[in-house]
Design a protein around this motif. Structure first.
Motif, PDB file in Angstrom:
ATOM      1  N   LEU A 151      61.472  38.511 125.687  1.00 51.74           N
ATOM      2  CA  LEU A 151      61.394  38.068 126.901  1.00 51.74           C
ATOM      3  C   LEU A 151      60.096  37.795 127.406  1.00 51.74           C
ATOM      4  O   LEU A 151      59.167  38.171 127.031  1.00 51.74           O
ATOM      5  CB  LEU A 151      61.922  39.252 127.722  1.00 51.74           C
ATOM      6  N   SER A 152      59.931  36.864 128.541  1.00 53.51           N
ATOM      7  CA  SER A 152      58.682  36.326 128.837  1.00 53.51           C
ATOM      8  C   SER A 152      57.778  37.443 129.564  1.00 53.51           C
ATOM      9  O   SER A 152      58.489  38.318 130.166  1.00 53.51           O
ATOM     10  CB  SER A 152      58.851  35.065 129.892  1.00 53.51           C
ATOM     11  N   GLY A 153      56.557  37.422 129.505  1.00 52.14           N
ATOM     12  CA  GLY A 153      55.577  38.523 129.892  1.00 52.14           C
ATOM     13  C   GLY A 153      55.410  39.913 129.215  1.00 52.14           C
ATOM     14  O   GLY A 153      54.651  40.573 129.420  1.00 52.14           O
ATOM     15  N   ILE A 154      56.119  40.006 128.063  1.00 53.07           N
ATOM     16  CA  ILE A 154      56.009  41.188 127.333  1.00 53.07           C
ATOM     17  C   ILE A 154      55.047  41.560 126.812  1.00 53.07           C
ATOM     18  O   ILE A 154      54.122  42.372 126.787  1.00 53.07           O
ATOM     19  CB  ILE A 154      57.427  41.006 126.365  1.00 53.07           C
ATOM     20  N   ALA A 190      57.098  55.688 122.697  1.00 57.08           N
ATOM     21  CA  ALA A 190      58.481  55.642 123.088  1.00 57.08           C
ATOM     22  C   ALA A 190      58.776  54.487 123.838  1.00 57.08           C
ATOM     23  O   ALA A 190      59.745  53.456 123.693  1.00 57.08           O
ATOM     24  CB  ALA A 190      59.102  56.725 123.737  1.00 57.08           C
ATOM     25  N   VAL A 191      57.760  54.254 124.788  1.00 60.44           N
ATOM     26  CA  VAL A 191      57.737  52.962 125.908  1.00 60.44           C
ATOM     27  C   VAL A 191      57.514  51.917 125.133  1.00 60.44           C
ATOM     28  O   VAL A 191      58.000  50.657 125.150  1.00 60.44           O
ATOM     29  CB  VAL A 191      56.799  53.127 126.676  1.00 60.44           C
ATOM     30  N   LEU A 192      56.483  51.911 124.039  1.00 62.45           N
ATOM     31  CA  LEU A 192      55.990  50.712 123.070  1.00 62.45           C
ATOM     32  C   LEU A 192      57.060  50.062 122.395  1.00 62.45           C
ATOM     33  O   LEU A 192      57.385  48.905 122.239  1.00 62.45           O
ATOM     34  CB  LEU A 192      55.047  51.240 122.328  1.00 62.45           C
ATOM     35  N   LEU A 193      57.880  51.111 121.636  1.00 56.84           N
ATOM     36  CA  LEU A 193      59.248  50.755 120.868  1.00 56.84           C
ATOM     37  C   LEU A 193      60.201  50.003 121.640  1.00 56.84           C
ATOM     38  O   LEU A 193      60.625  48.977 121.177  1.00 56.84           O
ATOM     39  CB  LEU A 193      59.675  52.186 120.335  1.00 56.84           C
ATOM     40  N   SER A 194      60.427  50.680 123.063  1.00 57.46           N
ATOM     41  CA  SER A 194      61.502  49.950 123.876  1.00 57.46           C
ATOM     42  C   SER A 194      60.872  48.465 124.178  1.00 57.46           C
ATOM     43  O   SER A 194      61.645  47.704 124.296  1.00 57.46           O
ATOM     44  CB  SER A 194      61.831  50.798 124.773  1.00 57.46           C
ATOM     45  N   LEU A 195      59.631  48.615 124.803  1.00 55.95           N
ATOM     46  CA  LEU A 195      59.121  47.196 125.179  1.00 55.95           C
ATOM     47  C   LEU A 195      59.240  46.227 123.944  1.00 55.95           C
ATOM     48  O   LEU A 195      59.200  44.920 124.137  1.00 55.95           O
ATOM     49  CB  LEU A 195      57.777  47.286 125.529  1.00 55.95           C
ATOM     50  N   GLY A 196      58.867  46.537 122.727  1.00 50.09           N
ATOM     51  CA  GLY A 196      58.766  45.845 121.769  1.00 50.09           C
ATOM     52  C   GLY A 196      60.013  45.275 121.191  1.00 50.09           C
ATOM     53  O   GLY A 196      60.356  44.128 120.800  1.00 50.09           O
ATOM     54  N   THR A 197      61.225  45.893 121.734  1.00 50.50           N
ATOM     55  CA  THR A 197      62.539  45.475 121.288  1.00 50.50           C
ATOM     56  C   THR A 197      63.163  44.708 122.675  1.00 50.50           C
ATOM     57  O   THR A 197      64.537  44.590 122.416  1.00 50.50           O
ATOM     58  CB  THR A 197      63.521  46.546 120.973  1.00 50.50           C
ATOM     59  N   ILE A 242      56.581  49.548 133.989  1.00 51.77           N
ATOM     60  CA  ILE A 242      56.675  49.307 132.576  1.00 51.77           C
ATOM     61  C   ILE A 242      57.517  49.938 131.805  1.00 51.77           C
ATOM     62  O   ILE A 242      58.646  49.615 131.157  1.00 51.77           O
ATOM     63  CB  ILE A 242      55.638  49.055 131.933  1.00 51.77           C
ATOM     64  N   SER A 243      57.646  51.303 131.872  1.00 45.19           N
ATOM     65  CA  SER A 243      58.335  52.255 131.371  1.00 45.19           C
ATOM     66  C   SER A 243      59.902  52.069 131.694  1.00 45.19           C
ATOM     67  O   SER A 243      60.652  51.922 130.813  1.00 45.19           O
ATOM     68  CB  SER A 243      58.012  53.656 131.682  1.00 45.19           C
ATOM     69  N   GLY A 244      60.246  51.859 133.021  1.00 48.84           N
ATOM     70  CA  GLY A 244      61.376  51.594 133.522  1.00 48.84           C
ATOM     71  C   GLY A 244      61.953  50.427 132.967  1.00 48.84           C
ATOM     72  O   GLY A 244      63.300  50.106 132.597  1.00 48.84           O
ATOM     73  N   TYR A 245      61.241  49.315 133.140  1.00 49.15           N
ATOM     74  CA  TYR A 245      61.743  48.120 132.509  1.00 49.15           C
ATOM     75  C   TYR A 245      61.849  48.003 131.040  1.00 49.15           C
ATOM     76  O   TYR A 245      62.851  47.376 130.517  1.00 49.15           O
ATOM     77  CB  TYR A 245      60.543  46.882 132.772  1.00 49.15           C
ATOM     78  N   SER A 246      61.052  48.813 130.245  1.00 45.86           N
ATOM     79  CA  SER A 246      61.255  48.855 128.597  1.00 45.86           C
ATOM     80  C   SER A 246      62.560  49.615 128.512  1.00 45.86           C
ATOM     81  O   SER A 246      63.418  49.232 127.735  1.00 45.86           O
ATOM     82  CB  SER A 246      60.302  49.358 128.136  1.00 45.86           C
ATOM     83  N   VAL A 247      63.053  50.722 129.464  1.00 48.17           N
ATOM     84  CA  VAL A 247      64.222  51.163 129.045  1.00 48.17           C
ATOM     85  C   VAL A 247      65.369  50.363 129.393  1.00 48.17           C
ATOM     86  O   VAL A 247      66.428  50.541 128.706  1.00 48.17           O
ATOM     87  CB  VAL A 247      64.268  52.660 129.927  1.00 48.17           C
ATOM     88  N   VAL A 248      65.449  49.678 130.492  1.00 46.77           N
ATOM     89  CA  VAL A 248      66.394  48.883 130.843  1.00 46.77           C
ATOM     90  C   VAL A 248      66.697  47.731 130.096  1.00 46.77           C
ATOM     91  O   VAL A 248      67.757  47.374 129.385  1.00 46.77           O
ATOM     92  CB  VAL A 248      66.295  48.314 132.477  1.00 46.77           C
ATOM     93  N   ALA A 249      65.641  46.924 129.787  1.00 46.47           N
ATOM     94  CA  ALA A 249      65.575  45.680 129.062  1.00 46.47           C
ATOM     95  C   ALA A 249      65.400  45.812 127.524  1.00 46.47           C
ATOM     96  O   ALA A 249      65.822  45.168 126.615  1.00 46.47           O
ATOM     97  CB  ALA A 249      64.558  44.663 129.519  1.00 46.47           C
ATOM     98  N   GLY A 250      64.946  47.019 127.128  1.00 43.85           N
ATOM     99  CA  GLY A 250      64.521  47.384 125.438  1.00 43.85           C
ATOM    100  C   GLY A 250      65.813  47.957 124.829  1.00 43.85           C
ATOM    101  O   GLY A 250      66.957  48.323 125.434  1.00 43.85           O
TER     102      GLY A 250
END
Length: 643
Positions: free
Chosen positions: A366-369, A342-349, A38-46
């Motif tokens: 995005l779906s699944g967030i 930091a991960v939550l902020l990236s995930l939220g964006t 999830i952390s890696g995904y949030s960095v890439v997609a967030g």
């Protein structure tokens, strides 16, 4: 009986250990693999910088160069010198699907004075180089273009200042500020309680930080006081607690009366202050009455609590590094919380930009967030509880190592390091399992809180949820108590969590009459110490926040400061609490494993043995029988530390 003897044969410090609850440790590692994904995904997609730096209505992130968005003509602009977000209608912001109804722009500076006309806007743009109208409107056309009223800010433009952390132009007009702060937080998260807390922090962040440091200072002072505790010090602490309770309650009632009768109390934030102050005053008064009653009832027995903490203080004196355990635990928690946020902020964006019919840009999640966010939230609770469980096991292991040592004048070398090495080599799985049990009690509470906010207009639902909250809190408190003793048992026997919990419950049940009253005295004294920290921190907050009543909804951050003060004091005083609990459990085990003869002497200090006997004489009105011979058992075994 034979069963009793076989049960007691298990109580002996283990010289040779094996890994416990390995499957749970593996499960925790797999869970953290999911968190890393999830952390890696949030960095890439967030795009956390979009939330931190701010962005305008056309998809441009302020303070950096941007890439164009198809269909949005004003996207892809260079905003390197325009670092602040400015809303064209900051005094009448509304939310529409978590997006502001007002256009927002990136500007180079915020207007420090009120601008009353288009001429003032034009003059401000020419003198400061900060353009407050839509980008495609030339500054020379501010007063000539017939559509300038729609493309420029609503007049009058209130004076504003930039908020340094989130780079927004925050209006300084009290009425505009109240509306702006609420909507700004709505754009981050749609939980009502969260809105109020964060909007209050935005208003009084410097004061909140200062009061948090004050709570830390009070907690450190209490740790030193309990380390060198004396009877006079306890009487002084009780006097300060009584004074603090009465004074804080009186100040709260006075402030409520002053606010309620103040004719200038018109803003919604000030009306909320009045309501919260009434609730605080009532709660503070109830706590004051209850604690004063308990102090009066237990005043003659508090001397035993003093003796207990004198013994605990001397024991900690043999292991002085125990006092530093809350510090490294706190630092590890802070590092983890920063990472989690930091991960939550990236995930939220994490979303894609889409242009609208008006040339503006909106971001679609995005779906699944949502499912990732819940998984991430469970990770916050479980990992935080795991870190706290590790601290408890380290303290318990160090206490066990020093207690089961024959030569009291020559304590084992490096008991804290030895306990840490035992934990990491053998018992991390036990800490994982214990923390997971706390987590599964916390999650239903969060779900109930969410449902409570949805159904808060139904009176019957409120009573039902309140009963559920109380029951879950009671279960969590009991589970924490037994977890601690299970960790101590693991440190002694090297058994897994379930076996240790069963053995701990059995030993506590057989010795409840001996240890219950002592635990009550000690816990009550520690609670008074926590109340001392909270009282004087809240008093400092009342004095600090009251000077800025016209701008700040300060009652909610005051509650946050009080909660932080309690958590901080609990974290530091937990060293004494865990040490006392582990010491008394070791004492009960010592009494069952040995019989005080020359062949099987006790490990206990004479001072602790005398103290337990005296305290039980007071409670039971008869001579304590802790020195009676138990049934034959193996020789008492000394626990050798790992080096």
């Amino acid at each position: 009986s034979g069963d009793s003897v076989s049960e007691r044969l298990e109580w002996r410090p283990a010289l040779y250990r094996k890994c416990t609850d390995t499957l749970w440790l593996l499960l925790f590692c797999l869970f953290w693999a999911g968190l890393m994904f999830i952390s890696g995904y949030s960095v890439v997609a967030g795009a956390a910088e979009r939330l931190v730096l701010g962005y305008d209505s056309f998809g441009n992130i302020c303070g950096r160069k941007n890439t164009p968005v198809a269909g949005a003509n004003l996207s892809g602009l260079d905003m390197t010198n325009k670092k602040y977000v400015f809303f064209l209608n900051s005094c009448s912001l509304e939310m529409q699907s978590l997006e502001s109804s007002s256009l927002s722009l990136c500007v180079s500076s915020c207007p420090q004075q009120q601008l009353n006309s288009l001429e003032d806007l034009q003059s401000f743009a020419r003198s400061n180089g900060s353009f407050l109208c839509v980008y495609n409107l030339d500054v020379s056309s501010y007063t000539l273009n017939p559509k300038a009223a729609q493309l420029c800010p609503t007049l009058p433009v209130p004076p504003s200042k930039s908020f340094p952390l989130f780079n927004r132009c925050v209006p300084q007009n009290p009425e505009c500020y109240s509306k702006y702060a609420s909507v700004l937080i709505n754009m981050v998260n749609e939980m009502d309680v969260f809105h109020r807390i964060l909007s209050g922090i935005l208003a009084g962040r410097d004061t909140v930080i200062g009061l948090s440091v004050l709570a830390l200072a009070f907690s450190l002072m209490l740790v030193l006081a309990f380390r060198f505790i004396q009877t006079l010090l306890i009487h002084t602490l009780i006097a300060l607690v009584v004074f603090g309770l009465l004074f804080v309650s009186g100040v709260l009632w006075w402030l409520h009366y002053d606010y309620r009768n103040d004719p200038s109390t018109e803003l919604e934030t000030e009306k909320e202050n009045v309501k919260f102050l009434l609730g605080y005053a009532i709660f503070s008064t109830i706590v004051t009455v209850v604690l004063l009653s308990l102090i009066i009832v237990l005043r003659k027995r508090l001397r035993f609590a003093v003796q207990l903490f004198q013994i605990v203080g001397k024991f900690i004196g043999r292991i002085p590094f125990l006092l530093f355990q809350p510090l490294w635990t706190f630092l590890i928690l802070v590092v983890f919380w920063v990472f989690w946020v930091a991960v939550l902020l990236s995930l939220g964006t994490a979303g894609t930009a889409h242009s609208t019919s008006g040339g503006q840009v909106e971001y679609r999640a995005l779906s699944g967030i949502c499912y990732m966010a819940w998984y991430h939230f469970v990770g916050l609770i479980w990992t935080s509880e795991f870190i706290l469980a590790c601290q408890q096991m380290v303290i318990a292991g160090a206490v066990v190592t020093c207690y089961f040592n024959r030569n009291k004048n020559n304590p084992p070398p490096h008991p804290v390091l030895s306990s840490i090495s035992v934990l990491f080599c053998y018992h991390l799985g036990t800490a994982v399992k214990g923390s997971f049990l706390i987590t599964i009690l916390r999650i239903p509470r969060i779900v109930l809180l969410y449902l409570y906010n949805i159904l808060n207009h139904k009176e019957n639902a409120k009573h039902l949820f309140n009963c559920c909250f109380c029951w879950i809190c009671f279960q969590k408190s009991c589970l924490r108590y037994f977890n601690q003793h299970a960790y101590t048992t693991t440190a002694i026997n090297g058994t897994n969590f379930c076996t240790s919990a069963k053995d701990a419950v059995c030993i506590l049940a057989r010795n409840s009459a001996k240890l219950a009253s002592i635990n009550c005295f000690g816990d009550f004294l520690l609670f008074l110490g926590k109340v001392f920290v909270v009282c004087f921190t809240v008093f400092g907050g009342l004095m600090a926040f009251n000077y800025h009543r016209e701008l700040q909804a300060w009652v909610v951050p005051l509650l946050l400061v009080g909660f932080f003060a309690y958590v901080m004091s609990h974290s530091f005083l937990s060293v004494f609490e865990v040490t006392a609990d582990a010491l008394l459990l070791c004492f009960a085990i010592d009494m069952e494993t040995n019989n005080g003869t020359a062949e099987k002497p006790y490990f206990v200090d004479q001072e602790l043995l005398t103290f337990v006997s005296q305290s039980n004489k007071l409670t039971d009105g008869r001579k304590h029988r802790s020195t009676r011979p138990f049934q034959d058992n193996e020789d008492g075994t000394e626990l050798q530390p790992m080096v």
